[in-house]
Motif scaffolding. Structure first.
Motif: not given
Ligand SMILES: Cc1cc2nc3c(=O)[nH]c(=O)nc-3n(C[C@H](O)[C@H](O)[C@H](O)COP(=O)(O)OP(=O)(O)OC[C@H]3O[C@@H](n4cnc5c(N)ncnc54)[C@H](O)[C@@H]3O)c2cc1C
Length: 467
Positions: A430-442
């Motif tokens: 699922k790593r390719d999808y993680v930045d859909r859930e977690i913001t860039t700053e976070t």
């Protein structure tokens, strides 16, 4: 085998050092011996350059130091039952197996805790603490083989989480070796404590990317004296979800609140010949536990709460045989799925309980649009839904449609305020999808934390974060 730049073939010096740290009997280097340690239940597999079996924390520390010096990837492994590829050494490296570091060091009933090495299996722990009248709540179905280290690193849980929580709520402290080679100790031996940052919760669920856990102090719970089981059948998912919300809003918290949707009911009805009403569109399995002299009253309260509009039948099991019979539908699901589809893409997402009916409806829409059969079941009390896309891997066209459908599933989960994984973790899957859930700053802060723990990026590289 993909040996990254950071991970050259192990030289004779590294091998000599490994032998010195672990001894000949606890080191594998022959590819044929190493191969079985390169897979997990994601069905991915890659060859590690070596496998070592730790028996104490000093060895782990010496190994981390060696890997830092020679820039070798290091992948911790319990029993490889994880479903997201987090133990697969896809960039090569050394697999550090904990299967021989499996001792229970202390069981302390007065303080309601147990201290264990990470390689102990969940089941061995439950058996040992059970003799003292306790249990450790995390209960993945794989308990007979999976390790406490794996449970902690993935924050794995099962049906009991709805009442008793996940490893994060049931771990008091840890000993670990960071990627930089520092032996750290987190947490407390008390059930309260606020000194310092909560590194215990940070390490739990970090999938072996920050530190290697070498010891865990676990919070134990007294075994309940009795349990009651109810099966509740509804005309549709909307009614079942209303019942879930009603059950969770009254003071008797069930110790299991599982659901299967209409598509899943149809599947098991055909497969296992179950006696379920024809109009059943959703089903809940509810369990309640507590003291022997009060559990019947608790079950009645739950049954009353579950009796919402759209309920077809609510049945309380009279004895152990009936409990088994009622669970049969839920248990028949996995074999039934295997029979109707050669492969299932099994996602473990979670949405707020109130959004479950909308989620299930829109999943069926997505399935129709992409012509993919979708079957759902899971831990309703947590909104944790196992979404199964039934596919034929030999049909490339169907696999393309399934990929597009999956993409839509993840978007939908996030639109509804959910999360991409409730318990199985991120790993490679699922790593390719993680930045859909977690913001860039976070995410940037998370990467900085990773760098602080593991400056050379040797621990389980490439896992958990988008590339
Ligand atoms: C039949 C079956 C049923 C399952 N049912 C469930 C279920 O109900 N609920 C659920 O949540 N999961 C379930 N799973 C998934 C899996 O069993 C769990 O994720 C389990 O916790 C993994 O344990 P493991 O020992 O196999 O860990 P592994 O798969 O070996 O490792 C998992 C992760 O932990 C890391 N790790 C292992 N040991 C350490 C350590 N000492 N220090 C740091 N990191 C470490 C690894 O690097 C990896 O990132 C199931 C799997 C199967 C095959």
């Amino acid at each position: 085998l993909n040996t990254s730049r950071q991970n050259p073939e192990l030289g004779p010096v590294s091998i000599r050092q490994l032998r010195r740290i672990f001894g000949r009997k606890n080191l594998l280097t022959d590819p044929a011996d190493c191969w079985p340690y390169g897979y997990d239940n994601s069905r991915r597999q890659a060859l590690p350059q070596a496998v070592v079996f730790a028996s104490d924390a000093e060895q782990v520390k010496a190994l981390v130091e060696l890997c830092n010096r020679d820039r070798i990837n290091l992948i911790a492994r319990g029993r490889g039952t994880g479903t997201t590829g987090a133990t697969v050494p896809d960039r090569g490296g050394i697999v550090l197996s904990f299967e021989r570091m499996d001792r229970i060091l202390e069981i302390n009933p007065d303080d309601r805790l147990a201290v264990v090495q990470p390689g102990v299996t969940n089941e061995a722990l439950q058996n040992a603490v059970g003799e003292a009248g306790f249990f450790w709540p995390p209960d993945p179905t794989s308990a007979a083989v999976c390790t406490v280290g794996g449970n902690l690193a993935y924050n794995s849980a099962g049906p009991r989480a709805v009442k008793y929580g996940t490893p994060r709520e049931n771990t008091l402290g840890l000993k670990a070796v960071t990627g930089a080679g520092r032996a750290i100790q987190t947490g407390v031996r008390t059930t309260k404590g606020v000194v310092g940052y909560d590194l215990t919760r940070l390490l739990i669920g970090s999938e072996g990317t920050l530190a290697i856990i070498t010891e865990a102090t676990l919070k134990l719970t007294p075994l309940p004296e009795a349990r009651r089981t109810l099966q509740a059948v509804y005309q549709d998912m909307q009614a079942a979800a209303t019942a879930v919300a009603a059950v969770m809003a009254q003071p008797v918290i069930p110790c299991a609140l599982e659901f299967i949707d209409g598509a899943a009911i149809d599947l098991v009805r055909d497969y296992a010949g179950l006696d379920l009403p024809a109009e059943a569109g959703a089903m809940l399995m509810i369990e309640v536990d507590g003291p022997a002299d009060g559990v019947d009253a608790l079950a009645e309260r739950i049954a009353r709460a579950a009796e919402v509009e759209g309920a077809i039948a609510i049945h309380l099991a009279a004895d152990a045989g009936e409990v088994q019979r009622l669970w049969k539908a839920r248990k028949a699901l996995s074999p039934a799925l295997r029979k109707v589809a050669p492969k299932k893409i099994n996602e473990d997402v979670a949405v707020p309980v109130s959004r479950m009916p909308e989620f299930i409806d829109r999943l069926q829409e997505l399935g129709r649009r992409h012509q993919i059969t979708i079957v759902n079941f899971g831990h309703a009390g947590n909104g944790n839904i196992h979404v199964n896309l039934l596919v034929n891997p030999d049909d490339p066209e169907e696999m393309r449609r399934a990929e597009a459908c999956l993409d839509g599933v993840f978007d939908l989960v996030l639109q509804l305020g959910g999360t991409l994984s409730g318990e199985h973790g991120v790993g490679l899957e699922k790593r390719d999808y993680v930045d859909r859930e977690i913001t860039t700053e976070t995410l940037a802060l998370m990467r900085a934390i990773k760098h602080q723990f593991d400056p050379n990026g040797i621990l389980n590289p490439g896992k958990g974060f988008p590339p």
